[in-house]
Design a protein around this motif. Structure first.
Motif: not given
Length: 573
Positions: A356-383
């Motif tokens: 199943s899909w697991q949400e790692l990030v949920h925010h409002k703005t992106i803008g010119y550049k946005n970099i978000k961190r989360f716990q280390i994740c290993t996968t072959d597919r992201v969305r």
């Protein structure tokens, strides 16, 4: 703000021309920028405290004097890409206009001399006169905006809001204290807005614990602190102005240089390899000329967007990245095609974990550049999910990265400092209370109160305990307290220094508690091992940007934290 000019100026003798150095620092800086292909920025403080004693400050002539200095900086050193006007002025209440300032003339001159330059505006900025503002609100006049200003983040600590908007709704006649609002730019402000302006973020802070190098009080921020600042600025739709501070020889000290190189190494190790670069991309919608593959083509002029119309509350889109094999990462980078504005108002990022899909990030703005961190994740597919957008979203870059920084020993308050030896003083010579000196004017750093000419001693005397009562002003002053503190028994004492704006506490010659530089009410605690006896104590405090507040407390195994009592404070008669 001391008015000392670090270039060869014709406007005043208070400059580097009359110092032992006699070198044009701005000229050196400009050549260094050219040699390294870096844009040149200049800082000019409108608040020139040196002119207080020369009779020019706060007169009609003062604006001509200031414009002459601006003219020198913008016409003698080639291309200038940024001009920074500090908002500070300790002679007036913060956020209030200074009568002698004519900022519109400054902005007009920048436009004529360096039309490509952006500038940090002086606080406050008025969109219109009170009469015209009423006309704008009534729809009878048009909102006007110079359009080349960068937005101060609202603090000097390297922090930003959770969501930073480059598009700002105009809901007040002035840009002043609202620059510090924690939710600035959010949709609720459009309810009473007369329009919106492009006002992108700039975060300014220091590589030291204070703005200016001081042999006794300054220390370099840890790498982990600089990394946090990076994610709060460059990683959050902003740019970073990081201050480095030369020592008394005019050189950048080795500890600052080393930290900068560590910072560079962190960025290179983290962001040199985009783990999504060879992914196969599937989008729920795309246009013929702006396909989803454009996101990974490493071309900032191409982008993905959706086909057909778009409704902010009813439309959404997703892009799935098939990485081809399992990848390990803990950063996601997303960039909008900012030439068409900042559009995305809500987005999320998912990883396929298990089945199943697991949400790692949920925010409002992106803008010119946005970099978000989360716990280390290993996968072959992201969305990547675009959940709300003011118009068809335009995404020009996407990346997955793995970051790590060297393990550091964090600064903790449980570290016990070894205190100085008690003074060899006869208690019979001591009288109760402390010497105090009150100075007119607040400054950036309390540690500099006794060594800087821009604050003037106004009165002095004896005071019972640490207190800000020698002055009736609520803001814009400085105080030094000196005397002796009696320590009744050997032990580990915790000293707590709480203040709005800067404060420092010395025992003997040792700086024991450093709570310096402008800030809202904040407390710092330090543990110090002391023997019984009498210790010279000195506390320096400045009220610069915030209403004055100072509290000096201590505790030890024999008593809980409390303000230092008058019966433990003495001075020599």
């Amino acid at each position: 703000h001391d008015g000392f000019c670090q270039w060869f100026t014709d406007t005043t003798d208070f400059s580097i021309v009359n110092s032992s150095v006699k070198k044009d620092i701005v000229d050196f800086l400009q050549k260094g920028c050219d040699n390294n292909k870096i844009g040149l920025g200049v800082y000019l403080s409108p608040w020139d405290m040196n002119q207080r004693d020369r009779g020019l400050w706060n007169t009609a002539e003062y604006n001509r004097y200031f414009l002459a200095q601006l003219n020198e900086l913008l016409t003698r050193y080639g291309r200038v890409d940024e001009v920074w006007f500090d908002g500070a002025c300790g002679d007036y209440e913060i956020w209030k206009a200074v009568p002698s300032y004519r900022p519109d003339t400054w902005y007009d001159f920048i436009e004529s001399a360096q039309p490509h330059a952006v500038f940090r505006m002086y606080d406050p900025y008025f969109f219109a006169t009170e009469e015209k503002w009423e006309e704008i609100k009534a729809g009878k006049a048009k909102l006007e905006w110079r359009g080349k200003a960068v937005r101060w983040v609202g603090n000097e600590e390297g922090k930003s809001r959770t969501d930073e908007w480059s598009v700002q709704p105009v809901f007040d006649r002035a840009i002043a204290e609202n620059a510090t609002f924690p939710d600035l730019g959010q949709e609720k402000y459009y309810q009473n807005a007369v329009g919106a302006v492009w006002y992108p973020l700039e975060v300014n802070t220091t590589i030291l614990n204070q703005w200016f190098w001081n042999a006794g009080t300054s220390s370099t921020k840890r790498l982990s602190e600089l990394v946090e600042i990076f994610y709060n600025s460059i990683g959050n739709n902003g740019v970073l102005l990081l201050n480095v501070s030369p020592d008394s020889n005019g050189l950048i000290p080795e500890d600052q240089l080393q930290r900068l190189m560590e910072f560079k190494a962190f960025m290179e190790r983290t962001f040199n390899t985009n783990l999504a670069i060879r992914a196969t991309i599937h989008a729920t919608s795309e246009t013929l000329n702006h396909k989803a593959d454009s996101i990974l083509d490493n071309n900032k002029m191409t982008y993905w967007t959706t086909d057909g119309g778009w409704s902010i509350n009813n439309s959404n889109a997703s892009i799935i990245f098939d990485l081809g094999q399992a990848r390990t990462f803990n950063n996601v980078l997303v960039q909008e095609y900012i030439r068409e504005g900042q559009r995305v108002a809500e987005w999320s990022f998912d990883a396929w974990i298990g089945d199943s899909w697991q949400e790692l990030v949920h925010h409002k703005t992106i803008g010119y550049k946005n970099i978000k961190r989360f716990q280390i994740c290993t996968t072959d597919r992201v969305r990547l999910n675009i959940l709300r957008s003011w118009d068809n979203p335009m995404i020009c870059n996407f990346g997955l990265y793995l970051s790590n920084i060297s393990e550091e020993v964090a600064e903790v308050n449980d570290i016990v400092q070894k205190g100085p030896e008690p003074d060899d003083v006869d208690p019979g010579e001591l009288l109760s209370g402390l010497f105090y000196t009150y100075y007119s004017g607040g400054i950036q750093s309390a540690a500099l109160i006794e060594s800087i000419v821009s604050v003037k001693p106004v009165k002095a005397g004896i005071i019972e305990a640490f207190d800000v009562q020698p002055t009736q002003e609520s803001i814009g002053y400085s105080i030094s307290y000196k005397g002796y503190i009696r320590v009744s028994s050997d032990g580990i004492y915790t000293f707590r220094l709480e203040s709005a704006n800067g404060s420092v506490l010395y025992l003997g010659e040792k700086l024991c508690v450093d709570n310096d530089e402008p800030h809202e009410i904040k407390a710092i605690e330090r543990k110090i091992e002391l023997k019984s006896g009498y210790y010279p104590i000195k506390v320096l405090y400045t009220s610069f940007r915030h209403k004055g507040m100072l509290k000096v407390s201590w505790s030890c195994p024999g008593f809980v934290m409390k303000e230092i009592e008058a019966y433990n404070l003495w001075h020599k008669g």
